[in-house]
Design an enzyme around this catalytic site. Structure first.
Site, short mmCIF file in Angstrom:
data_model
loop_
_atom_site.label_atom_id
_atom_site.label_comp_id
_atom_site.label_asym_id
_atom_site.label_seq_id
_atom_site.Cartn_x
_atom_site.Cartn_y
_atom_site.Cartn_z
N LYS A 1 7.84 12.07 -13.53
CA LYS A 1 7.09 12.80 -12.74
C LYS A 1 7.39 14.09 -13.13
CE LYS A 1 6.74 9.46 -9.19
NZ LYS A 1 7.05 9.12 -7.64
N LYS B 1 7.99 5.00 -14.42
CA LYS B 1 7.19 6.21 -14.07
C LYS B 1 7.96 7.48 -14.68
CE LYS B 1 7.23 4.86 -9.81
NZ LYS B 1 7.07 4.67 -8.26
N CYS C 1 10.45 2.00 3.59
CA CYS C 1 11.43 1.41 2.47
C CYS C 1 12.33 2.52 1.98
CB CYS C 1 10.56 0.25 1.80
SG CYS C 1 10.30 0.94 0.29
N ARG D 1 2.94 11.02 -14.28
CA ARG D 1 2.07 11.00 -13.25
C ARG D 1 1.30 12.19 -12.93
NH1 ARG D 1 3.42 6.38 -9.74
NH2 ARG D 1 4.13 4.63 -11.16
N ARG E 1 -5.67 5.82 -6.60
CA ARG E 1 -5.10 6.96 -6.65
C ARG E 1 -5.81 7.84 -7.75
NH1 ARG E 1 1.20 6.76 -7.28
NH2 ARG E 1 1.00 5.77 -5.26
N CYS F 1 0.74 -0.99 2.26
CA CYS F 1 1.85 -0.77 1.19
C CYS F 1 2.73 -2.30 1.21
CB CYS F 1 2.90 0.26 1.53
SG CYS F 1 4.10 0.05 0.08
N CYS G 1 8.98 7.61 -0.80
CA CYS G 1 7.62 8.09 -1.32
C CYS G 1 7.32 9.58 -0.48
CB CYS G 1 6.37 7.04 -1.18
SG CYS G 1 6.70 5.87 -2.17
N CYS H 1 5.25 8.04 4.70
CA CYS H 1 4.55 7.52 3.64
C CYS H 1 3.55 6.37 4.33
CB CYS H 1 5.49 6.76 2.91
SG CYS H 1 6.33 5.07 3.71
FE1 SRM Z 1 5.49 5.94 -4.21
C1 SRM Z 1 5.76 2.73 -4.85
C2 SRM Z 1 2.94 5.40 -2.21
C3 SRM Z 1 5.11 9.52 -4.01
C4 SRM Z 1 8.83 6.57 -5.08
N1 SRM Z 1 4.41 4.40 -3.72
C5 SRM Z 1 4.59 2.92 -4.38
C6 SRM Z 1 3.55 2.19 -4.16
C7 SRM Z 1 2.61 2.31 -4.90
C8 SRM Z 1 4.00 0.60 -3.55
C9 SRM Z 1 3.69 -0.26 -4.51
O1 SRM Z 1 4.40 -0.18 -5.68
O2 SRM Z 1 3.32 -1.34 -4.10
C10 SRM Z 1 3.00 2.98 -2.45
C11 SRM Z 1 1.50 2.73 -2.09
C12 SRM Z 1 1.50 2.72 -0.52
C13 SRM Z 1 0.07 2.54 -0.02
O3 SRM Z 1 -0.45 1.74 0.53
O4 SRM Z 1 -0.73 3.58 -0.50
C14 SRM Z 1 3.42 4.49 -2.79
N2 SRM Z 1 4.29 7.22 -3.38
C15 SRM Z 1 3.14 6.87 -2.52
C16 SRM Z 1 2.50 7.95 -1.89
C17 SRM Z 1 0.82 7.63 -1.66
C18 SRM Z 1 3.25 8.40 -0.57
C19 SRM Z 1 2.72 9.45 0.31
O5 SRM Z 1 3.49 9.32 1.57
O6 SRM Z 1 1.99 10.12 0.05
C20 SRM Z 1 2.71 8.93 -2.90
C21 SRM Z 1 1.74 9.12 -3.97
C22 SRM Z 1 1.84 10.20 -4.96
C23 SRM Z 1 1.04 10.42 -5.96
O7 SRM Z 1 0.05 10.99 -5.74
O8 SRM Z 1 1.37 10.12 -7.12
C24 SRM Z 1 4.23 8.37 -3.47
N3 SRM Z 1 6.73 7.55 -4.44
C25 SRM Z 1 6.44 8.89 -3.99
C26 SRM Z 1 7.49 9.75 -4.48
C27 SRM Z 1 7.58 11.25 -3.89
C28 SRM Z 1 7.00 12.24 -5.16
O9 SRM Z 1 6.99 11.49 -6.53
O10 SRM Z 1 7.44 13.45 -5.12
C29 SRM Z 1 8.72 8.92 -4.60
C30 SRM Z 1 9.97 9.39 -4.99
C31 SRM Z 1 10.29 10.14 -6.17
C32 SRM Z 1 10.57 9.24 -7.21
O11 SRM Z 1 9.83 8.83 -7.81
O12 SRM Z 1 11.69 9.08 -7.53
C33 SRM Z 1 7.94 7.61 -4.95
N4 SRM Z 1 6.98 4.81 -4.97
C34 SRM Z 1 8.23 5.27 -5.33
C35 SRM Z 1 9.06 3.98 -5.78
C36 SRM Z 1 10.50 4.05 -6.15
C37 SRM Z 1 10.67 4.43 -7.63
C38 SRM Z 1 11.92 4.32 -8.09
O13 SRM Z 1 12.36 5.04 -8.82
O14 SRM Z 1 12.69 3.29 -7.58
C39 SRM Z 1 7.93 2.91 -5.68
C40 SRM Z 1 8.34 1.41 -6.09
C41 SRM Z 1 8.36 1.36 -7.56
O15 SRM Z 1 7.84 2.28 -8.24
O16 SRM Z 1 8.79 0.05 -7.81
C42 SRM Z 1 6.92 3.45 -5.17
FE1 SF4 Z 2 5.64 1.80 0.54
FE2 SF4 Z 2 8.07 2.39 0.58
FE3 SF4 Z 2 6.61 3.96 -0.74
FE4 SF4 Z 2 6.63 3.80 2.00
S1 SF4 Z 2 8.36 4.25 0.80
S2 SF4 Z 2 4.80 3.89 0.64
S3 SF4 Z 2 6.88 1.67 2.20
S4 SF4 Z 2 6.83 2.07 -1.37
#
Ligand code: SRM
Ligand code: SF4
Length: 569
Positions: free
Chosen positions: A216, A214, A481, A146, A77, A442, A485, A436
């Site tokens: 943000k 993390k 899930c 981030r 990323r 993922c 994201c 997502c």
């Molecule tokens: Fe996310 C984890 C993809 C924005 C909350 N996110 C992941 C992972 C890295 C899975 C992993 O940990 O193994 C995913 C990779 C999937 C893949 O195959 O590419 C993933 N997140 C993404 C992206 C690519 C989704 C998208 O549709 O674009 C976004 C990348 C953003 C970036 O460029 O930095 C992405 N993730 C978000 C957002 C939205 C935002 O930030 O605006 C959220 C919700 C906001 C927040 O953070 O509260 C988000 N991602 C999570 C979480 C839950 C965190 C939590 O507080 O519980 C995880 C899981 C974790 O961190 O353990 C996660």
């Molecule tokens: Fe993976 Fe869940 Fe984030 Fe979708 S919402 S990219 S399934 S961690």
């Protein structure tokens, strides 16, 4: 009788394993360079996988192939503050995706790009070439700040540019200072961990153990809430003075969306507005907020470690007082603001400086060539020939900026040669959708998302069409899930994966992204989707007041009918 005292049983919780490994190797080097040099292995150790995240890299495996054994690959990323890429930078991303990835670029919901499907032998060259092009991936993931978001629309660019500059400034100020990233990925050598400078390394901002989780940050310019400001740990809302110049920012803290199914101690939360800061105060205030998370976040439970839980449990007044005591001055009171929209602009539009920008819809954020629709090749051709600035939007779309009016027709024609239209790019409802990645990359996905939403949108469009509602926009977001994201908890309709072909249905977000939605149905199976959504759309059509949007209608009519599940005993 033994004189040794027996330690009293302690109820104090232990720090998580992540905390232990950060403390043991505060440079975050792990044994990454050694594993990179070992061509006999195709994967990294569990601990190294945690360190790699800070470098912007995730180890994944192709879940479609699991039945025949795990095929390891990597997701990388970028760190692209405000989503702004110069043409040369875009072309580097485009080329590397073809040379080392799966020939697609995945636009993220935080204005960045991800490469998918990179195998270990390609990881080193890809990382080196990103850095040689003066870009990086450091802190794109991990327990640090981030990618910082900022408004992308160039229509009101004088202030927008100021916000993007400030976003970059804050992003730089919150970067970790470890030398490991440069040493491993640029020089290709292991950092000498016995060197006291490395062994005892302590990041000046993050300390030895970085953040508990993390962090943000986003910047928004009212009335457009394209960055989904209230879902961020730290947010800044630009406030203009009487002359239209930037006066400063309202500051928001404690937003976040991640939750787990069946765990009511985890929940989405919208940030609190806690005051107003001047542009000069921005960096020290950002550092202050980050260090409150560093010092008070829960390091014993990663599901409870985000800043939002501190806000929820200690309150906004406590937080403000703690921040003020670190700053040594009081924050000014927040100024009035109003968000009214969030969406991107598609097609050709005028910029403030007289040039044009072109908004292109990217279905579920995936830039690829797909049959006659050759978006990846078309974008490359346009960027090579016309050199526009490329801006990535928080809704996974792309803007080509600073195009001279005289070039408009040629750009349109070049895209058309690649099967990419600039008018009528997609229906109004599809343009407001996001998914997502989930399967097959993922590791946390419970249900399909990116691969399922387009087909579901066909069915939704058909139903709305049959009801005469084709011109209505509904913000629809899906995730595989509950981690959230694609920010489904802010959508008018949110689908959250529970298992293969099963989704939780959330209703009632609004168009300005200032209201969390609520669970309407715990599980809707794919086979039930048409009937479930069709019934809702019919009710909306029959009982909406005037032009009431679906989300506002759901909050008014459906929410009072929702019976909360009783709390578990
Ligand atoms: Fe996310 C984890 C993809 C924005 C909350 N996110 C992941 C992972 C890295 C899975 C992993 O940990 O193994 C995913 C990779 C999937 C893949 O195959 O590419 C993933 N997140 C993404 C992206 C690519 C989704 C998208 O549709 O674009 C976004 C990348 C953003 C970036 O460029 O930095 C992405 N993730 C978000 C957002 C939205 C935002 O930030 O605006 C959220 C919700 C906001 C927040 O953070 O509260 C988000 N991602 C999570 C979480 C839950 C965190 C939590 O507080 O519980 C995880 C899981 C974790 O961190 O353990 C996660
Ligand atoms: Fe993976 Fe869940 Fe984030 Fe979708 S919402 S990219 S399934 S961690």
């Amino acid at each position: 009788m033994s004189t040794e005292t027996i330690a009293a049983p302690t109820t104090e919780k232990k720090p998580t394993h992540n905390e232990e490994i950060k403390l043991a190797i505060p440079t975050l080097a792990g044994t990454l360079a050694a594993t990179m040099a070992d061509t006999t292995v195709d994967r990294f150790s569990d601990d190294d996988q945690q360190f790699m995240k800070f470098h912007g890299i995730y180890q994944q495996d192709d879940r479609d192939l699991r039945k025949t054994g795990k095929k390891f690959m990597f997701m990388i990323r970028g760190r692209i503050p405000g989503g702004v890429l110069q043409p040369k930078g875009y072309l580097v991303y485009d080329r590397l995706a073809t040379e080392y990835g799966n020939n697609t670029l995945r636009l993220t919901s935080r204005q960045s790009f991800q490469f998918h499907g990179v195998v270990k032998s390609g990881l080193g060259p890809l990382m080196k070439k990103i850095n040689e092009a003066m870009m990086d991936t450091l802190a794109a993931c991990g327990d640090v700040n981030r990618n910082v978001m900022a408004p992308s629309a160039p229509a009101r660019d004088a202030l927008g540019q100021r916000l993007r500059d400030d976003a970059r400034r804050v992003s730089e100020a919150l970067m970790p200072k470890t030398k490991a990233y440069h040493s491993i990925w640029v020089e290709g050598v292991q950092l000498n961990l016995e060197d006291p400078e490395n062994k005892e390394f302590e990041d000046p901002l993050y300390g030895k153990t970085y953040l508990p989780r993390k962090f943000k940050t986003a910047f928004a310019l009212a009335p457009v809430n394209d960055v989904d400001l209230f879902t961020n740990c730290l947010g800044y809302i630009g406030i203009a003075d009487a002359n239209g110049e930037l006066a400063g920012y309202n500051i928001t803290v404690g937003g976040g969306l991640g939750r787990s199914h069946g765990n009511t101690l985890t929940y989405p939360r919208m940030a609190d507005v806690i005051g107003f800061v001047t542009p000069e105060q921005l960096v020290e205030v950002s550092r202050g907020v980050l260090t409150v998370h560093r010092d008070f976040g829960d390091r014993t439970d990663r599901k409870h470690a985000r800043l939002k839980y501190i806000l929820e449990e200690k309150g906004a007044a406590w937080f403000r007082a703690e921040l003020e005591s670190r700053l040594g001055y009081k924050l000014a009171e927040a100024r009035p603001f109003e968000f009214t929209s969030q969406s991107d602009s598609f097609g050709w539009h005028q910029q403030a400086d007289g040039n044009l920008f072109l908004g292109l819809f990217v279905l579920t954020g995936r830039i690829k060539d797909d049959g006659a629709y050759r978006l990846k090749s078309g974008l490359r051709a346009v960027v090579e020939k016309f050199g526009p600035e490329v801006r990535l939007t928080p809704s996974q779309n792309i803007l080509l900026c600073n195009i001279a009016p005289a070039q408009r027709d040629a750009v349109t024609a070049l895209l058309a040669e690649h099967g990419v239209p600039v008018e009528n790019q997609a229906t109004i409802i599809r343009r407001a959708s996001m998914a997502c990645p989930s399967m097959p990359t993922c590791g946390l996905g419970l249900a399909e998302s990116e691969r399922y939403l387009p087909g579901l949108m066909d069915r939704i469009e058909a139903k709305l069409g049959s009801l005469g509602l084709s011109d209505e926009e509904i913000v629809i977001r899906m995730t595989g899930c509950p981690n959230g994201c694609a920010r489904p908890y802010m959508a008018e309709i949110g689908f959250v994966g529970k298992g293969p072909g099963r989704y939780q249905l959330w209703l009632g977000g609004n168009v300005s992204s200032t209201r969390l939605n609520r669970v309407y149905k715990e599980t809707v199976k794919d086979a039930e989707m048409d009937a479930e959504l069709g019934a809702l759309f019919e009710r909306w059509k029959n009982t909406r007041i005037g032009a009431e949007r679906f989300g506002d209608w759901a909050a008014r009519v459906v929410w009072p009918e929702i019976v909360e599940a009783p709390a578990a005993a």
